[in-house]
Design a protein around this motif. Structure first.
Motif, mmCIF file in Angstrom:
data_model
loop_
_atom_site.group_PDB
_atom_site.id
_atom_site.type_symbol
_atom_site.label_atom_id
_atom_site.label_comp_id
_atom_site.label_asym_id
_atom_site.label_seq_id
_atom_site.Cartn_x
_atom_site.Cartn_y
_atom_site.Cartn_z
ATOM 1 N N LYS A 59 0.834 -1.201 0.000
ATOM 2 C CA LYS A 59 0.000 0.000 0.000
ATOM 3 C C LYS A 59 0.865 1.246 0.000
ATOM 4 C CE LYS A 59 -3.886 2.200 2.167
ATOM 5 N NZ LYS A 59 -5.083 2.020 2.939
ATOM 6 N N LYS A 60 1.982 1.195 0.719
ATOM 7 C CA LYS A 60 2.884 2.342 0.782
ATOM 8 C C LYS A 60 3.467 2.646 -0.598
ATOM 9 C CE LYS A 60 6.841 4.213 3.179
ATOM 10 N NZ LYS A 60 7.879 4.007 4.182
ATOM 11 N N GLU A 61 3.876 1.624 -1.330
ATOM 12 C CA GLU A 61 4.430 1.829 -2.666
ATOM 13 C C GLU A 61 3.399 2.437 -3.608
ATOM 14 O OE1 GLU A 61 7.734 -1.743 -2.987
ATOM 15 O OE2 GLU A 61 5.647 -2.192 -3.440
ATOM 16 N N VAL A 62 2.157 1.986 -3.511
ATOM 17 C CA VAL A 62 1.085 2.516 -4.355
ATOM 18 C C VAL A 62 0.835 3.984 -4.031
ATOM 19 C CG1 VAL A 62 -1.376 2.329 -4.874
ATOM 20 C CG2 VAL A 62 0.003 0.270 -4.696
ATOM 21 N N LEU A 63 0.802 4.306 -2.738
ATOM 22 C CA LEU A 63 0.576 5.694 -2.321
ATOM 23 C C LEU A 63 1.731 6.604 -2.726
ATOM 24 C CD1 LEU A 63 -1.016 5.192 1.206
ATOM 25 C CD2 LEU A 63 -2.145 6.017 -0.860
ATOM 26 N N GLU A 64 2.969 6.092 -2.637
ATOM 27 C CA GLU A 64 4.121 6.899 -3.038
ATOM 28 C C GLU A 64 4.079 7.209 -4.533
ATOM 29 O OE1 GLU A 64 7.346 4.516 -1.635
ATOM 30 O OE2 GLU A 64 7.387 5.528 0.311
ATOM 31 N N LYS A 65 3.678 6.235 -5.329
ATOM 32 C CA LYS A 65 3.559 6.450 -6.770
ATOM 33 C C LYS A 65 2.472 7.496 -7.059
ATOM 34 C CE LYS A 65 2.899 4.095 -11.157
ATOM 35 N NZ LYS A 65 2.681 2.819 -11.829
ATOM 36 N N LYS A 66 1.341 7.397 -6.354
ATOM 37 C CA LYS A 66 0.255 8.362 -6.527
ATOM 38 C C LYS A 66 0.713 9.755 -6.108
ATOM 39 C CE LYS A 66 -4.563 9.080 -5.221
ATOM 40 N NZ LYS A 66 -5.701 8.562 -4.452
ATOM 41 N N TYR A 67 1.477 9.836 -5.025
ATOM 42 C CA TYR A 67 1.994 11.110 -4.525
ATOM 43 C C TYR A 67 2.901 11.770 -5.563
ATOM 44 C CZ TYR A 67 4.592 14.357 -1.559
ATOM 45 O OH TYR A 67 5.175 15.482 -1.033
ATOM 46 N N ARG A 68 3.833 10.995 -6.117
ATOM 47 C CA ARG A 68 4.738 11.538 -7.135
ATOM 48 C C ARG A 68 3.972 12.017 -8.359
ATOM 49 N NH1 ARG A 68 7.865 7.147 -5.508
ATOM 50 N NH2 ARG A 68 7.128 5.913 -7.274
ATOM 51 N N LYS A 69 2.956 11.257 -8.770
ATOM 52 C CA LYS A 69 2.159 11.636 -9.939
ATOM 53 C C LYS A 69 1.423 12.955 -9.684
ATOM 54 C CE LYS A 69 -1.565 10.084 -12.913
ATOM 55 N NZ LYS A 69 -2.773 9.295 -12.948
ATOM 56 N N LEU A 70 0.854 13.106 -8.497
ATOM 57 C CA LEU A 70 0.140 14.338 -8.164
ATOM 58 C C LEU A 70 1.087 15.537 -8.123
ATOM 59 C CD1 LEU A 70 -2.297 12.997 -5.445
ATOM 60 C CD2 LEU A 70 -2.944 13.957 -7.662
ATOM 61 N N LEU A 71 2.288 15.334 -7.605
ATOM 62 C CA LEU A 71 3.254 16.430 -7.573
ATOM 63 C C LEU A 71 3.657 16.847 -8.986
ATOM 64 C CD1 LEU A 71 5.700 15.575 -4.641
ATOM 65 C CD2 LEU A 71 3.946 17.342 -4.730
ATOM 66 N N GLU A 72 3.854 15.870 -9.852
ATOM 67 C CA GLU A 72 4.204 16.184 -11.238
ATOM 68 C C GLU A 72 3.081 16.961 -11.925
ATOM 69 O OE1 GLU A 72 5.119 12.457 -13.095
ATOM 70 O OE2 GLU A 72 6.955 12.189 -11.923
ATOM 71 N N GLU A 73 1.844 16.527 -11.711
ATOM 72 C CA GLU A 73 0.708 17.231 -12.303
ATOM 73 C C GLU A 73 0.605 18.650 -11.746
ATOM 74 O OE1 GLU A 73 -3.051 15.152 -12.238
ATOM 75 O OE2 GLU A 73 -2.044 13.254 -12.570
ATOM 76 N N SER A 74 0.824 18.797 -10.457
ATOM 77 C CA SER A 74 0.773 20.112 -9.834
ATOM 78 C C SER A 74 1.824 21.033 -10.434
ATOM 79 C CB SER A 74 0.981 19.984 -8.327
ATOM 80 O OG SER A 74 1.074 21.249 -7.731
ATOM 81 N N HIS A 75 3.023 20.516 -10.607
ATOM 82 C CA HIS A 75 4.099 21.318 -11.182
ATOM 83 C C HIS A 75 3.780 21.720 -12.625
ATOM 84 C CE1 HIS A 75 8.081 22.852 -11.841
ATOM 85 N NE2 HIS A 75 8.194 22.094 -12.912
ATOM 86 N N ARG A 76 3.252 20.795 -13.391
ATOM 87 C CA ARG A 76 2.895 21.063 -14.784
ATOM 88 C C ARG A 76 1.801 22.132 -14.856
ATOM 89 N NH1 ARG A 76 -1.101 19.326 -17.828
ATOM 90 N NH2 ARG A 76 -1.714 17.735 -16.344
ATOM 91 N N LEU A 77 0.822 22.034 -13.980
ATOM 92 C CA LEU A 77 -0.287 22.989 -13.987
ATOM 93 C C LEU A 77 0.087 24.356 -13.424
ATOM 94 C CD1 LEU A 77 -3.193 20.660 -12.833
ATOM 95 C CD2 LEU A 77 -2.981 21.764 -15.064
ATOM 96 N N SER A 78 1.167 24.423 -12.681
ATOM 97 C CA SER A 78 1.524 25.685 -12.014
ATOM 98 C C SER A 78 1.769 26.820 -12.998
ATOM 99 C CB SER A 78 2.740 25.492 -11.116
ATOM 100 O OG SER A 78 3.886 25.221 -11.890
ATOM 101 N N THR A 79 2.180 26.506 -14.210
ATOM 102 C CA THR A 79 2.427 27.567 -15.187
ATOM 103 C C THR A 79 1.172 27.911 -15.976
ATOM 104 O OG1 THR A 79 3.139 25.970 -16.852
ATOM 105 C CG2 THR A 79 4.842 26.926 -15.448
#
Length: 53
Positions: A10-30
């Protein structure tokens, strides 16, 4: 080779989801700051779940 079919924890799945959300956030920031903030909030919620584990 024997780890090919190993189920992710479960931790590995959540970490992958966390990284994906951060990437999307960074992409959307501009492009769209409000959507970026929403993604960052979701990422922080996932991070809290990871810390509980």
């Amino acid at each position: 080779m024997f780890g090919l079919f190993k189920k992710k924890s479960k931790k590995e799945v959540l970490e992958k989801k966390y990284r994906k959300l951060l990437e999307e956030s960074h992409r959307l920031s501009t492009v769209n700051r409000i959507e970026s903030d929403k993604k960052m909030y979701e990422a922080n919620q996932v991070l809290e779940e990871i810390e509980k584990l």
